[in-house]
Design a protein around this motif. Structure first.
Motif, PDB file in Angstrom:
ATOM      1  N   ALA A 201       8.384  -2.631  -3.263  1.00  0.00           N
ATOM      2  CA  ALA A 201       7.267  -1.169  -2.684  1.00  0.00           C
ATOM      3  C   ALA A 201       6.163  -1.954  -3.859  1.00  0.00           C
ATOM      4  N   ALA A 202       4.274  -1.235  -3.118  1.00  0.00           N
ATOM      5  CA  ALA A 202       3.669  -1.784  -4.293  1.00  0.00           C
ATOM      6  C   ALA A 202       2.272  -1.869  -3.937  1.00  0.00           C
ATOM      7  N   ASP A 203       1.608  -1.315  -4.886  1.00  0.00           N
ATOM      8  CA  ASP A 203       0.077  -1.044  -4.587  1.00  0.00           C
ATOM      9  C   ASP A 203      -1.449  -1.098  -5.156  1.00  0.00           C
ATOM     10  N   LEU A 204      -2.236  -1.327  -5.134  1.00  0.00           N
ATOM     11  CA  LEU A 204      -2.992  -2.143  -6.791  1.00  0.00           C
ATOM     12  C   LEU A 204      -3.265  -0.517  -7.231  1.00  0.00           C
ATOM     13  N   ASP A 205      -3.611   0.795  -6.619  1.00  0.00           N
ATOM     14  CA  ASP A 205      -3.328   1.593  -7.683  1.00  0.00           C
ATOM     15  C   ASP A 205      -2.566   2.047  -8.842  1.00  0.00           C
ATOM     16  N   PRO A 206      -2.938   1.828  -9.862  1.00  0.00           N
ATOM     17  CA  PRO A 206      -2.109   2.359 -11.043  1.00  0.00           C
ATOM     18  C   PRO A 206      -1.107   3.522 -10.952  1.00  0.00           C
ATOM     19  N   ALA A 207      -2.379   4.839 -10.604  1.00  0.00           N
ATOM     20  CA  ALA A 207      -1.735   6.035 -10.529  1.00  0.00           C
ATOM     21  C   ALA A 207      -0.774   5.679  -9.413  1.00  0.00           C
ATOM     22  N   ALA A 208      -0.637   5.567  -8.160  1.00  0.00           N
ATOM     23  CA  ALA A 208       0.117   5.407  -7.327  1.00  0.00           C
ATOM     24  C   ALA A 208       1.529   4.873  -7.736  1.00  0.00           C
ATOM     25  N   VAL A 209       1.279   3.581  -8.404  1.00  0.00           N
ATOM     26  CA  VAL A 209       2.771   3.286  -8.673  1.00  0.00           C
ATOM     27  C   VAL A 209       3.504   4.124  -9.788  1.00  0.00           C
ATOM     28  N   ALA A 210       2.787   4.502  -9.985  1.00  0.00           N
ATOM     29  CA  ALA A 210       3.598   5.509 -11.650  1.00  0.00           C
ATOM     30  C   ALA A 210       4.240   6.072 -11.052  1.00  0.00           C
ATOM     31  N   CYS A 211       3.323   6.862  -9.671  1.00  0.00           N
ATOM     32  CA  CYS A 211       3.737   7.841  -8.698  1.00  0.00           C
ATOM     33  C   CYS A 211       5.375   7.632  -7.930  1.00  0.00           C
ATOM     34  N   ALA A 212       4.769   6.774  -7.759  1.00  0.00           N
ATOM     35  CA  ALA A 212       6.039   5.902  -6.422  1.00  0.00           C
ATOM     36  C   ALA A 212       7.205   5.313  -7.916  1.00  0.00           C
TER      37      ALA A 212
ATOM     38  N   CYS B  71       0.952  -1.276  -0.294  1.00  0.00           N
ATOM     39  CA  CYS B  71      -0.335   0.381   0.297  1.00  0.00           C
ATOM     40  C   CYS B  71       1.055   1.203  -0.288  1.00  0.00           C
ATOM     41  N   CYS B  72       1.937   1.150  -0.954  1.00  0.00           N
ATOM     42  CA  CYS B  72       3.348   2.040  -0.676  1.00  0.00           C
ATOM     43  C   CYS B  72       2.716   3.770  -1.086  1.00  0.00           C
ATOM     44  N   GLY B  73       1.387   4.035  -2.313  1.00  0.00           N
ATOM     45  CA  GLY B  73       1.104   5.964  -2.500  1.00  0.00           C
ATOM     46  C   GLY B  73       2.053   6.402  -3.250  1.00  0.00           C
ATOM     47  N   ALA B  74       2.673   7.157  -2.997  1.00  0.00           N
ATOM     48  CA  ALA B  74       3.950   7.612  -2.923  1.00  0.00           C
ATOM     49  C   ALA B  74       5.450   6.886  -3.344  1.00  0.00           C
TER      50      ALA B  74
ATOM     51  N   ALA C  39      12.634  -1.485  -6.814  1.00  0.00           N
ATOM     52  CA  ALA C  39      10.742  -2.232  -7.316  1.00  0.00           C
ATOM     53  C   ALA C  39       9.941  -2.061  -7.454  1.00  0.00           C
ATOM     54  N   VAL C  40       9.043  -1.710  -8.314  1.00  0.00           N
ATOM     55  CA  VAL C  40       7.703  -1.340  -7.958  1.00  0.00           C
ATOM     56  C   VAL C  40       6.544  -1.796  -8.285  1.00  0.00           C
ATOM     57  N   HIS C  41       5.728  -2.531  -7.544  1.00  0.00           N
ATOM     58  CA  HIS C  41       4.921  -3.557  -8.796  1.00  0.00           C
ATOM     59  C   HIS C  41       2.929  -2.904  -8.292  1.00  0.00           C
ATOM     60  N   GLN C  42       2.725  -3.223  -9.394  1.00  0.00           N
ATOM     61  CA  GLN C  42       1.571  -3.357  -9.004  1.00  0.00           C
ATOM     62  C   GLN C  42      -0.087  -4.824  -9.016  1.00  0.00           C
ATOM     63  N   GLY C  43      -1.081  -4.024  -7.682  1.00  0.00           N
ATOM     64  CA  GLY C  43      -0.677  -5.528  -7.662  1.00  0.00           C
ATOM     65  C   GLY C  43      -1.721  -5.398  -6.220  1.00  0.00           C
ATOM     66  N   ASP C  44      -2.530  -7.009  -5.643  1.00  0.00           N
ATOM     67  CA  ASP C  44      -3.561  -6.510  -4.452  1.00  0.00           C
ATOM     68  C   ASP C  44      -2.569  -7.375  -2.968  1.00  0.00           C
ATOM     69  N   LEU C  45      -1.690  -6.349  -2.832  1.00  0.00           N
ATOM     70  CA  LEU C  45      -1.390  -6.800  -1.546  1.00  0.00           C
ATOM     71  C   LEU C  45      -0.334  -8.030  -2.104  1.00  0.00           C
ATOM     72  N   PHE C  46      -0.020  -8.642  -0.958  1.00  0.00           N
ATOM     73  CA  PHE C  46       0.968  -9.939  -1.621  1.00  0.00           C
ATOM     74  C   PHE C  46       0.453 -10.034  -3.226  1.00  0.00           C
ATOM     75  N   ASP C  47       0.068 -10.962  -3.658  1.00  0.00           N
ATOM     76  CA  ASP C  47       0.013 -10.965  -5.190  1.00  0.00           C
ATOM     77  C   ASP C  47       0.055 -10.089  -6.111  1.00  0.00           C
ATOM     78  N   ALA C  48       1.697  -9.248  -4.992  1.00  0.00           N
ATOM     79  CA  ALA C  48       2.246  -7.905  -6.470  1.00  0.00           C
ATOM     80  C   ALA C  48       3.081  -8.417  -6.138  1.00  0.00           C
ATOM     81  N   LEU C  49       3.614  -8.812  -5.062  1.00  0.00           N
ATOM     82  CA  LEU C  49       5.373  -9.242  -4.945  1.00  0.00           C
ATOM     83  C   LEU C  49       5.501 -10.518  -5.793  1.00  0.00           C
ATOM     84  N   PRO C  50       7.127 -10.290  -6.055  1.00  0.00           N
ATOM     85  CA  PRO C  50       7.970 -11.717  -6.527  1.00  0.00           C
ATOM     86  C   PRO C  50       7.959 -12.621  -5.967  1.00  0.00           C
ATOM     87  N   ALA C  51       7.749 -13.977  -6.590  1.00  0.00           N
ATOM     88  CA  ALA C  51       7.034 -14.966  -5.328  1.00  0.00           C
ATOM     89  C   ALA C  51       9.076 -15.349  -4.600  1.00  0.00           C
TER      90      ALA C  51
END
Length: 255
Positions: free
Chosen positions: A118-129, A97-100, A138-150
């Motif tokens: 860092a990760a966030d579901l909101d594409p605008a926040a991902v672009a900002c971060a 939920c990194c936001g900016a 590395a900034v990832h887009q997705g829902d919580l842990f689903d966004a993270l590399p395994a």
């Protein structure tokens, strides 16, 4: 103050800006002529000052902020400070939920040798971060842990999240700068405000390295129920509080 700044103070006060003098000085420094007038018009219309300026002061840094993206609050500096204190110099840190990306930037400033995601579901926040963090994380887009590399599973020393924790019914009571200009998903924590935070605590253990910690921000009233939930997940929880900043952080690790 010069005449232009004096006039600006009057306009900002009329628009309801409590700290009109401080805001006027920042807007005068940010631009001149038509460029300044465009910024002032946005602020007078109710857009948050930080989104108008394009940055927010946080933990001694200027964190880039774009329109529509959640503006980091001063209270979240406690979350960043606690994260830094627990981060080894060469550790692995994840901000959900990194936001900016304010907490991530604060960690990198203090621990430049870390591997940071860092990760966030909101594409605008991902672009900002991504713009603010650049190649340092590395900034990832997705829902919580689903966004993270395994391959992060079992390697994370510090997992930090400033997840939404405003109860749904309370959003209507927030200042218009927040409720009208920040993404609802960055604010809405469900009926009691803890929906997303509970999910963070449920999923954290599988991602933490031995000796790792999960840190989340919440309200003081939410800290008791959230600590009980952490205990039910097999985590040992400790609540940190800073009254001056009205900040509360839950720090937990596997028992």
């Amino acid at each position: 103050m010069g005449d232009a700044e004096d006039d600006l103070v009057v306009r900002l006060r009329a628009a309801g800006c409590v700290f009109a003098e401080d805001e006027a000085a920042l807007l005068v420094a940010a631009a001149e002529g038509a460029g300044r007038e465009a910024l002032v018009a946005r602020r007078v219309a109710g857009e948050p000052l930080e989104q108008v300026l394009g940055w927010v002061a946080f933990a001694g840094l200027r964190v880039p902020v774009r329109p529509g993206v959640f503006v980091p609050r001063r209270r979240t500096e406690l979350l960043a400070e606690e994260a830094v204190a627990l981060t080894p110099p060469d550790g692995v840190v994840v901000e959900l939920c990194c936001g900016a990306g304010a907490v991530a930037l604060a960690v990198l400033a203090a621990r430049p040798g870390v591997e940071l995601h860092a990760a966030d579901l909101d594409p605008a926040a991902v672009a900002c971060a991504r713009a603010g963090l650049g190649e340092r994380a590395a900034v990832h887009q997705g829902d919580l842990f689903d966004a993270l590399p395994a391959d992060l599973a079992g390697r994370v020393d510090v997992l930090v999240a400033n997840a939404p924790y405003v109860p749904t019914a309370a959003i209507a009571l927030m200042p218009p700068e927040a409720r009208d200009h920040e993404a609802p998903m960055a604010l809405d924590g469900g009926d009691d405000g803890l929906d997303v935070l509970r999910r963070v605590l449920v999923g954290a253990a599988g991602w933490l390295a031995p000796g790792g910690h999960v840190l989340v921000e919440c309200s003081e009233a939410q800290s008791g129920p959230l600590a009980a939930h952490a205990t039910a997940q097999g985590l040992r929880a400790d609540v940190r509080r800073d009254a001056d900043r009205e900040a509360t952080v839950l720090v937990a690790h596997p028992a």
